[in-house]
Design an enzyme around this catalytic site. Sequence first.
Site, PDB file in Angstrom:
ATOM      1  N   ARG A  11      -6.619   5.256  12.791  1.00 17.14           N
ATOM      2  CA  ARG A  11      -5.193   5.319  13.085  1.00 17.14           C
ATOM      3  C   ARG A  11      -4.310   5.021  11.885  1.00 17.14           C
ATOM      4  NH1 ARG A  11      -3.686   1.382  16.310  1.00 17.14           N
ATOM      5  NH2 ARG A  11      -5.724   0.399  16.248  1.00 17.14           N
ATOM      6  N   GLY A  99     -14.450   3.103   1.589  1.00 17.43           N
ATOM      7  CA  GLY A  99     -13.360   3.364   0.653  1.00 17.43           C
ATOM      8  C   GLY A  99     -12.406   2.196   0.570  1.00 17.43           C
ATOM      9  N   HIS A 155       1.132  -2.507  -7.259  1.00 22.56           N
ATOM     10  CA  HIS A 155       0.845  -2.097  -5.882  1.00 22.56           C
ATOM     11  C   HIS A 155       1.968  -2.561  -4.960  1.00 22.56           C
ATOM     12  CE1 HIS A 155      -3.231  -1.669  -7.518  1.00 22.56           C
ATOM     13  NE2 HIS A 155      -3.445  -0.832  -6.513  1.00 22.56           N
ATOM     14  N   LYS A 159      -0.241  -5.597  -0.310  1.00 20.46           N
ATOM     15  CA  LYS A 159      -1.584  -5.844  -0.845  1.00 20.46           C
ATOM     16  C   LYS A 159      -1.759  -7.350  -1.000  1.00 20.46           C
ATOM     17  CE  LYS A 159      -4.652  -4.605  -4.720  1.00 20.46           C
ATOM     18  NZ  LYS A 159      -5.809  -4.217  -3.906  1.00 20.46           N
TER      19      LYS A 159
END
Lengths: 266, 266, 266, 266
Positions: A11, A99, A155, A159
């Site tokens: 999702r 990943g 980022h 994060k």
Amino acid sequence: MKIKVAIAGARGRMGTTAIEAIEEAADAEVVAALDYKYDGLHLHNASVNDGKLGIPIYTSLSTLFEEHHPAVLLDVTDPDAVFHNVKEALALGIHPVVGTSGLTNEELQEIAQLVESTRTGGIIAPNFSIGAVLMMKFAAQAARYLGDVEILEMHHDRKLDSPSGTAVKTAEMIKENRPPHIQGHPEEQIHLQGARGADVEGMKIHSIRLPGLLAHQQVLLGGEGELLTIRHDSFDRKSFMPGIMMAVRKVIGRNDLIYGLENIID
Amino acid sequence: MKIKVAIAGARGRMGTTAIEAIEEAADAEVVAALDYKYDGLHLHNASVNDGKLGIPIYTSLSTLFEEHHPAVLLDVTDPDAVFHNVKEALALGIHPVVGTSGLTNEELQEIAQLVESTRTGGIIAPNFSIGAVLMMKFAAQAARYLGDVEILEMHHDRKLDSPSGTAVKTAEMIKENRPPHIQGHPEEQIHLQGARGADVEGMKIHSIRLPGLLAHQQVLLGGEGELLTIRHDSFDRKSFMPGIMMAVRKVIGRNDLIYGLENIID
Amino acid sequence: MKIKVAIAGARGRMGTTAIEAIEEAADAEVVAALDYKYDGLHLHNASVNDGKLGIPIYTSLSTLFEEHHPAVLLDVTDPDAVFHNVKEALALGIHPVVGTSGLTNEELQEIAQLVESTRTGGIIAPNFSIGAVLMMKFAAQAARYLGDVEILEMHHDRKLDSPSGTAVKTAEMIKENRPPHIQGHPEEQIHLQGARGADVEGMKIHSIRLPGLLAHQQVLLGGEGELLTIRHDSFDRKSFMPGIMMAVRKVIGRNDLIYGLENIID
Amino acid sequence: MKIKVAIAGARGRMGTTAIEAIEEAADAEVVAALDYKYDGLHLHNASVNDGKLGIPIYTSLSTLFEEHHPAVLLDVTDPDAVFHNVKEALALGIHPVVGTSGLTNEELQEIAQLVESTRTGGIIAPNFSIGAVLMMKFAAQAARYLGDVEILEMHHDRKLDSPSGTAVKTAEMIKENRPPHIQGHPEEQIHLQGARGADVEGMKIHSIRLPGLLAHQQVLLGGEGELLTIRHDSFDRKSFMPGIMMAVRKVIGRNDLIYGLENIID
């Protein structure tokens, strides 16, 4: 016959993009989604879907496996969930493709042992982007000539951890290519703690976290009167898709644990 | 009549550039150089100078003053020398113009008292570049709308101190324009000390030091889905000349201490 | 009572993001989608939607209006469709809010006349991002001191037109703030046509188009020895949402045509 | 015995820096300067030089050669002067080392023929910077994976020609590594001529010229959702010195014409 892929984290944005990439591929298909809620419901990746059934959602990987027999579990959840999912997948003989970075060394070792005992290969890549892998490789090569290096990674502020796994890995790859030395002025005066960043083998790493940012890294290599900058921007999760598809295809039939995209690139 | 300027730090790059700028101006001239060596010799700013006399060098400011009566001492030496020079200049009634940052608050206070007692005005600017002053001003304005800010300053590795005075000043100017708040993820995990930089009022400052670099600063302001970056590069000491010339002209007749170029810009 | 919004371009990424933003707002709701196909079907913005009805899709704006009476048509389609949609909306007394650039001067004039005759106000903004508007404003201010300017805009290679509307508008805003002059070396030798970019009032605009890019612009302002760069990155359509919501709210009750976000910002 | 070097362009910034580099080297010395004026005068590289003689200046290379017998002529003048100087040097048996780009193909061919007939080797490098050579090499390698490329080169506005020799050379090196293809949208609409830059083999080159800039180049390589940027900044002529010294040493004893630093790097 298509490679049957189950996906955890379906999702999320990465999950949505991965489903698109897998369904566009001629040789793979998404058979089910592993989730912590919505058991028995269906996931629709397209916004106009009246009448279509969608991807079935399971909260139990073993039930999912019994009903759909996926060969691969693509896990794009967060570090907390991924460790549990990978262990369960290996126990069921499903090849994990991960990943997400953020697994600890201890967790990686436990996974490696489970891969060995189950003889079910898996691929874990801190970064599935070919551009990022090139950045690291070039930075390491350039450091032979321009040995003073700082790494700046940027980022979004959602994060949690800093510095990023890619930044640390870049520093480690550079370390192999340059004589070790302390950078900066030997009599450096740091008036505010942290100003000069984190130190990895004499190199400095700086982590910027701001709303709006995606995933960016610059490696700055300085020489007398010049600067070489190698920068990679991940603007969209699509950049990871060629690497993810390569991993999904190459994990089939493997019985070892592969760490890092660079080890499956031709 | 031209403004008579004595220059400390004349042999350095900034000094050489400043001499050129002053000599190009119609209303000012360099009458002497203050140095810690070469007393009695002459400084040649042009490389082909057979037969010309050059700028006389003095190791004593009082002797220099007796013989040349400068109205202004332009000091482009380092923080250690500048404090001593400025005090001596004020005692002699010479207006100091200081283009070097790095003075401590205590030293600045002592100078301010001396300015008051001698009624001899002076100008101290951490940054004489109009571009840098614009960067700070714009960053402060933008922070009203984009309140998450990180500052990245990059200098050559011969710079001793970090963070730079300009970076700290930028953060202080931004602070006035945004509601105070902690940036980044509230549960942030910093795995290597210093990765997230130095903290000034919730903003992060990162200092990069590499050979080759000159003087660069970026202010990054993040909002949902966007980033505004205001960057200033000082590629050459010439960028400071318009600000220095403005200061040399405006210090004449002043009897107060001016801190910061923004206070003399029209 | 909530502001009833119809949306054209709802299936696109901008449309999807806009629906989320409107539905998160307490004072607005999406009542219907205008599309060129899928008439009678429903649009689902959430991926898990078993049992929910979704947003009804219409191919006719007049039918849509009869059944849902929207006060606002938010149009995030492309320049070709937008002109037709805006005219139809005005004829029906729906306030158009247009987040797409690319309308010609002739089309804008026709819309302005229609606004006047129908006394139904509308808002057209080439850029709904507050960060982009700040970039243009700062660039114009800085050009008073640093009058040599080049503009570099970078977009994904699916963007048809170059240079971007934002780049041209930036140049026009800068033009008001600097004395007109030719930039570059007067004896410039261009060995490959186009190398020096497009010329707008002596300023150069360069358009980069690459896969992967989103929407980025840098304004470079050069002075002797220094460079000031003002850069804006739109990483995500979310950056447009605060501006779009502001327009949706402010267009109600207006009977004039507003061009540019800067004219409704407080 | 030290390598005797004559230098053309000695009074310029590059010349001044080259003299410093040669005099710092244990194995080379500057014996004379070739200039178009100041014949018989002396060049002083240090600003405090009372009593020292300096480097003798000649307007005639043959007189210079008779009196000082240099083995190498380092030419850092402009393209107009360099062609004449190189031909004269070769006729006298002096090895030319040329750190200026801008020679035409015809001129390069004539020089190559003269090198062959005189059996006196020479080195011509459009860029003596090791960082720039790495940038070109990495860009060419990366284009195998990320085949959409644009090149952005930025120089001070006293640079006459555009695009830069380095930019064109970069494009030519990339061309060898990627399948030829047209970039950008096939139905691209360019509303202002030049906006999309100069075309070299389907790649676009953009040349920015601003006061303040030095010599900068970025190669942007785009892929789906990502961008790899390889950037080189020459902040100071010192960046060319390691390459120049390498050329001065390696040209001795050569009897061929070497074009490009990459051909003498180990």
